[in-house]
Write a protein that holds these residues in place. Structure first.
Motif, PDB file in Angstrom:
ATOM      1  N   LYS A 283       0.834  -1.191   0.000  1.00 53.07           N
ATOM      2  CA  LYS A 283       0.000   0.000   0.000  1.00 53.07           C
ATOM      3  C   LYS A 283       0.878   1.254   0.000  1.00 53.07           C
ATOM      4  CE  LYS A 283      -3.693  -0.446   2.368  1.00 53.07           C
ATOM      5  NZ  LYS A 283      -4.713  -0.548   3.425  1.00 53.07           N
ATOM      6  N   PHE A 284       0.449   2.249  -0.785  1.00 53.11           N
ATOM      7  CA  PHE A 284       1.125   3.542  -0.846  1.00 53.11           C
ATOM      8  C   PHE A 284       0.088   4.640  -0.735  1.00 53.11           C
ATOM      9  CE2 PHE A 284       3.845   0.538  -2.940  1.00 53.11           C
ATOM     10  CZ  PHE A 284       5.099   0.873  -2.476  1.00 53.11           C
ATOM     11  N   TYR A 285       0.473   5.727  -0.075  1.00 55.24           N
ATOM     12  CA  TYR A 285      -0.428   6.855   0.157  1.00 55.24           C
ATOM     13  C   TYR A 285       0.097   8.071  -0.590  1.00 55.24           C
ATOM     14  CZ  TYR A 285      -1.836   3.733   3.883  1.00 55.24           C
ATOM     15  OH  TYR A 285      -2.258   2.635   4.582  1.00 55.24           O
ATOM     16  N   PHE A 286      -0.752   8.662  -1.411  1.00 54.52           N
ATOM     17  CA  PHE A 286      -0.401   9.809  -2.242  1.00 54.52           C
ATOM     18  C   PHE A 286      -1.144  11.032  -1.714  1.00 54.52           C
ATOM     19  CE2 PHE A 286      -1.205  12.708  -5.694  1.00 54.52           C
ATOM     20  CZ  PHE A 286      -0.045  12.698  -6.450  1.00 54.52           C
ATOM     21  N   THR A 287      -0.423  12.137  -1.519  1.00 51.88           N
ATOM     22  CA  THR A 287      -1.031  13.389  -1.074  1.00 51.88           C
ATOM     23  C   THR A 287      -0.528  14.524  -1.961  1.00 51.88           C
ATOM     24  OG1 THR A 287      -1.096  12.625   1.209  1.00 51.88           O
ATOM     25  CG2 THR A 287      -1.332  14.984   0.863  1.00 51.88           C
ATOM     26  N   ALA A 288      -1.445  15.354  -2.409  1.00 53.37           N
ATOM     27  CA  ALA A 288      -1.110  16.564  -3.157  1.00 53.37           C
ATOM     28  C   ALA A 288      -1.727  17.740  -2.413  1.00 53.37           C
ATOM     29  CB  ALA A 288      -1.663  16.492  -4.574  1.00 53.37           C
ATOM     30  N   THR A 289      -1.003  18.857  -2.358  1.00 51.33           N
ATOM     31  CA  THR A 289      -1.536  20.038  -1.677  1.00 51.33           C
ATOM     32  C   THR A 289      -1.061  21.311  -2.365  1.00 51.33           C
ATOM     33  OG1 THR A 289      -1.783  21.166   0.450  1.00 51.33           O
ATOM     34  CG2 THR A 289       0.363  20.160   0.005  1.00 51.33           C
ATOM     35  N   ASP A 290      -1.894  22.334  -2.258  1.00 52.10           N
ATOM     36  CA  ASP A 290      -1.490  23.668  -2.701  1.00 52.10           C
ATOM     37  C   ASP A 290      -1.262  24.572  -1.492  1.00 52.10           C
ATOM     38  OD1 ASP A 290      -4.044  24.273  -1.781  1.00 52.10           O
ATOM     39  OD2 ASP A 290      -4.782  25.028  -3.696  1.00 52.10           O
ATOM     40  N   GLY A 291      -1.228  23.990  -0.298  1.00 55.06           N
ATOM     41  CA  GLY A 291      -1.046  24.737   0.939  1.00 55.06           C
ATOM     42  C   GLY A 291      -2.344  24.945   1.688  1.00 55.06           C
TER      43      GLY A 291
END
Length: 110
Positions: free
Chosen positions: A71-79
């Motif tokens: 399992k892998f966890y992906f997170t994207a953010t613009d702040g």
């Protein structure tokens, strides 16, 4: 006896806003099941705006050749807003290429 092809696999996810517009220039973090962050290079993709690499063949050494899925966890953010996804990958018995078992193709930044 293993013979790997010269194919180089990578799996992408598209990040869009709530209107469905793809978004570039986000901060990306990819973590393994233990919470360790992976250093996945995020070059601009020729496949279009909003495309980010989840995992590629450079990570085959993380897997056993036994067919076990990780399992892998992906997170994207613009702040301010985030997009999160959970992905399952494994590799072939020769550890030549990764295979995506499950995970979204698109994530929405909320």
């Amino acid at each position: 006896d293993c013979m790997c092809t010269e194919e180089y696999r990578f799996f992408l996810v598209t990040i869009v806003d709530t209107l469905g517009t793809p978004i570039d220039s986000l901060d990306i973090a990819i973590r393994d099941k233990d919470g360790d962050e992976l250093n996945v290079l995020q070059d601009p993709h020729p496949f279009g705006t909003g495309k980010y690499t989840v995992l590629n063949d450079s990570f085959t050494d993380m897997f056993c050749a036994c067919g076990t899925t990780q399992k892998f966890y992906f997170t994207a953010t613009d702040g301010n807003r985030n997009a999160n996804g959970e992905f399952l990958f494994n590799t072939d018995e020769c550890k030549c290429h990764i295979n995506k078992e499950s995970g979204p193709d698109t994530l929405v930044l909320r």
